[in-house]
Every structure is written in structure tokens, then in C-alpha cells.
Design an enzyme around this catalytic site. Structure first.
Site, short mmCIF file in Angstrom:
data_model
loop_
_atom_site.label_atom_id
_atom_site.label_comp_id
_atom_site.label_asym_id
_atom_site.label_seq_id
_atom_site.Cartn_x
_atom_site.Cartn_y
_atom_site.Cartn_z
N ASP A 10 73.77 63.27 72.73
CA ASP A 10 72.72 64.27 73.09
C ASP A 10 71.65 64.06 71.99
OD1 ASP A 10 71.79 66.62 73.98
OD2 ASP A 10 73.02 67.85 72.64
N ASP A 135 67.37 64.22 78.07
CA ASP A 135 67.89 63.79 76.57
C ASP A 135 69.44 63.83 76.40
OD1 ASP A 135 68.56 66.66 77.31
OD2 ASP A 135 68.12 67.34 75.36
N GLU A 136 70.13 63.54 77.64
CA GLU A 136 71.56 63.44 77.43
C GLU A 136 72.02 62.46 78.18
OE1 GLU A 136 74.16 66.77 78.54
OE2 GLU A 136 72.70 68.15 77.28
#
Length: 414
Positions: A10, A135-136
Site C-alpha cells: 500500500d 495505490d495498492e
DNA sequence: TCTGGGGTCCTAGGACCC
DNA sequence: TCTGGGGTCCTAGGACCC
């Protein structure tokens, strides 16, 4: 047999961190990203034209207390979080909590650029990566050389360093026997942390956590669990599976029981096809179907054009066309219609979506309008050309969309 | 001070087929 | 006339996630 080791990675305060790369003078200050005030950002840049972005004084940036609009916060820097400001919070509420925070708009292009950059960096080290948004990602460490060392910690460190070198950004990583636990573990040491968990850690490290920490238990399930006096993951684990099934249904109840015991065998999926594409917009003010007909009509047409161009750019066609609207009281209504051939053009979308719009109540003011195309196929694929076989009944229950008024112009809405 | 935009997956009823 | 069961597709709503 190597131990299954799955990582969840993350990026730390991703949207905000990307902006801080451009404006390092804002480091340590409360900054929130959100809203649609790109003009303000342009204004600041113009005012200091000629000066490197990094030298624009922090005092020149717009503040949350001066913000007007309906947006929500996408990301808050850690200093801003100290004031209780967080993602998904309305701008107005955030302004009360931290009026002195600096507001910056989301720069999607820049965010996507850094997203590609960090994902590419990971893929060079560990090839089995599952996208979970900008974003992950999940990463399968199991068969990566060195992926077992220190339970995955060594590889996690390597990836963290590589991402920092390539992008200047930090991330947090959890490594565990499966995706479910890895996801929870990645939150343990934020920001810029690593956390390694084993099956044996479930009882000590997972059971004390609130039920909401399980990816898949949202606000509704949390309330229902609380009414049954279940607050921690351990509380769920202590229940009989049958009892959970009786209370939450066959599928969700059984899943919940497995999740509470840390059981999850979902694979890391490296590729997937989109199911639908949509565009929606919340108006600056609530609109009235009759009084604001012209404005609604042109927004509607624009949405159809945007969905069509998204489909075409990405090379997809679809055959279920639908609309979504949100009323001023926040209730949502959707209507859709499936046609017998695949399309990706704005005109057909507009026509079928227009028919859908006629089937929905328009007695309240509208806050949001959206257009969606589903049942997608790759443009040019055999499936995309396939017409219903001879003898196949027409789609049940409805007429084919009637011919509708001309596409151009805005007065033919509804 | 009301709460964005882009998605996925699940449920449930009705139509219709075998 | 009344009795099925299994399966697929369509539609609407809703929970949840990033």
C-alpha cells in the site's frame, strides 16, 4: 513445498505524497488532496511563473477554510490526519477540523504515471502482481527467489528500497499466508513499514482487531454485528459457523467465519477483463428535471460521449446500457437495458440511456447523473460480432428500445 | 457541513427453456 | 388441470472497496 507467502503493498498517502514530490516545501504541513479546484492550482503556478514549483512559498497555497464545493478528501497527509481529517470525508467537515490545511486538487495524470512506475518496479522483482487500484497491489512471494527469507521480510525490504529509489515514495507492506491477512498486516506499521505474519499469529494479532478491519466487512455489517454484541474479529471467530450462517446468510456467514479464522485461499490474479465502464457526475447544485432540463440534457450527452470514448480508447464494446441517478435525499435509482448487439458509440448509448431515463421517477431534485455500459467484450473479438443464434428468443420481458429523438441537441432529454 | 467517482460482486424475482 | 426441478438471462438494488 514452499510456504505460501502473499504480500499486500500500500503506497503511503499516495495522492498527497505525489504532490509533495513537486512541492517539497509543504512537507510536514497538513495538506489534503481532493475537490476539483485545478484552476486554483494553475493560478498559484501562474502567479509565480518563472519560479521553480519547489520555491513557491507555502503561504501562497489555498487553504481548506476558503474551500467551497461538494468534494470529498481523497488523501490527507499524516500531519493533517492528526486533526482527524481522513479520506472520504466531506471537504466542509474537514475544513472545520483543520481550516489551516492546504488543499490541492488530484492530478490524475501524475498519479497514474507514478502508479505505473511503482507497479513496474515491483514486477521487475516479483512477477505475480495483482492490481488493486492506483495505490495498492498484492504480490505472490511464494516462488520468488528469496521470497521465503525471513518470512518474506527480506524481499519486502528490497521492494520498498527499489520503489523509493525509482519514485521517491514510501509504501507499507504486509506479508502473510494469504491476501486477507496480508491486507491487515500492511496497516500494522504505517507509514514506510513492514509487517510479517504467520498462521500462528492470527489469535494474538488478528483476533483483537475490530471487525471493520476485515476487508469485506463494511459499515452495514459492522452495525449488524454490534447489535449481536460482536465487536472484534475474535468475537466472530468464537461463534459457531451455523450461527453465523443463520444470521448473515449461507454465503456471507460462512465467509465471515473463515475470515475470522484467517482462512483465505484466493489466488493472486494477474490479469482480468473489465466488466463495465461508467461515467458519473455530481452537480454543483441539485438540478430539477423540468426546470434544469437543458443543463441536464447537455450533461447527459457529455457523459454518453465520455463513456463511448473510454470504450473506444480501451478497445471494448458492450450491450447493456444503463443510467444511475442520485436524488437530493441521496437515494439512488438505476435502470438498464440490454440490446442484442455490441456497441461503443455515443449515439446508441445516448439513445438507449435516454429510454432508461424515461422509466425512472423524476419527482425529486437530482444530485448526480451517471451512464454505464456493461456486458463488455473486446472490440473485434468473435464474441463481439456474435448475434443471437436463430431461434434464440428476444431478451425477455421488454420491447427493444424504441427509436428515440435525434441525438444532437439537448431538448430531447426524457 | 452532508457525504466523489470508478469499479466488483451478490441477491432476488420473473421470464422462459428443457 | 396440476404437478415438478434445474438452468440461464435480465433487471434493480445494495454492500463494499480503492
Amino acid at each position: 513445498m514452499p510456504l505460501r507467502r502473499i504480500a499486500h503493498l500500500d503506497m503511503d498517502a499516495f495522492f498527497a505524497s505525489v504532490e509533495l514530490l513537486r512541492y517539497p516545501q509543504l512537507k510536514g504541513l497538513p495538506v489534503v488532496i481532493g475537490g476539483g479546484r485545478r484552476e486554483v492550482d494553475e493560478m498559484v503556478r501562474k502567479q509565480y511563473a518563472g519560479l521553480p514549483l519547489g520555491e513557491i512559498p507555502a503561504s501562497a497555497f489555498p487553504l481548506l477554510k476558503d474551500y467551497v464545493g461538494r468534494g470529498v478528501i481523497t488523501t490527507a497527509t499524516y500531519p493533517a490526519r492528526q486533526f482527524g481529517v481522513g479520506s472520504a470525508m466531506g471537504m466542509m467537515k474537514a475544513a472545520r477540523l483543520c481550516p489551516q490545511a492546504i488543499v490541492l486538487p488530484v492530478d490524475f495524470e501524475e498519479v497514474r504515471r507514478y502508479s505505473r512506475l511503482f507497479k513496474g518496479t515491483i514486477a521487475e522483482i516479483a512477477p505475480v502482481v495483482e492490481d488493486r487500484g492506483v495505490d495498492e497491489v498484492y504480490i505472490d512471494f511464494t516462488d520468488v527467489p528469496g521470497g521465503q527469507r525471513e518470512g518474506g521480510r527480506a524481499l519486502a525490504r528490497l521492494i520498498q528500497r527499489a520503489i523509493l529509489e525509482k519514485t521517491g515514495l514510501t509504501c507499507s507492506i504486509g506479508v502473510a499466508p494469504n491476501k486477507l491477512i496480508a491486507k491487515m498486516a500492511s496497516e500494522f506499521n504505517k507509514p514506510n513499514g513492514i509487517s510479517v505474519l504467520y498462521e500462528a499469529d492470527v489469535q494474538a494479532k488478528i483476533w483483537p482487531l475490530p471487525v471493520r478491519k476485515i476487508n469485506g466487512i463494511g459499515p452495514k455489517a459492522e452495525v449488524k454485528l454490534a447489535k449481536l454484541h460482536l465487536h472484534t474479529i475474535g468475537d466472530i471467530a468464537a461463534q459457531e459457523r451455523e450461527w453465523l450462517v443463520d444470521n448473515f446468510g449461507k454465503s456471507y456467514g460462512a465467509w465471515m467465519h473463515d475470515a475470522a479464522w484467517g482462512r483465505d485461499d484466493r489466488p493472486v490474479v494477474t490479469e482480468s477483463e473489465p466488466v463495465s465502464m461508467s461515467r458519473e457526475t455530481t452537480f454543483d447544485r441539485d438540478l430539477h428535471a423540468v426546470r434544469d432540463r437543458a443543463e441536464l440534457g447537455s450533461i447527459f450527452t457529455d457523459l454518453c460521449k465520455q463513456v463511448a470514448s473510454d470504450l473506444q480508447r480501451k478497445g471494448y464494446v458492450g450491450r447493456t446500457i444503463g443510467i444511475k441517478l442520485r436524488y437530493d435525499d441521496f437515494r439512488i435509482a438505476t435502470r438498464d437495458h440490454t440490446i442484442d448487439h455490441f456497441i461503443a458509440d455515443a449515439k446508441t448509448i445516448r439513445q438507449v440511456a435516454g429510454q432508461c431515463l424515461k422509466r425512472v421517477p423524476l419527482d425529486r431534485r437530482l444530485r448526480l447523473l451517471g451512464v454505464r455500459v456493461g456486458k463488455l467484450a473486446k472490440a473485434g473479438s468473435p464474441e463481439a460480432h456474435a448475434l443471437p443464434a436463430v431461434g434464440t428468443p428476444a431478451p425477455v420481458g421488454h420491447r427493444v428500445a424504441e427509436p428515440s429523438p435525434p441525438f444532437e441537441g439537448t431538448l430531447d432529454l426524457f
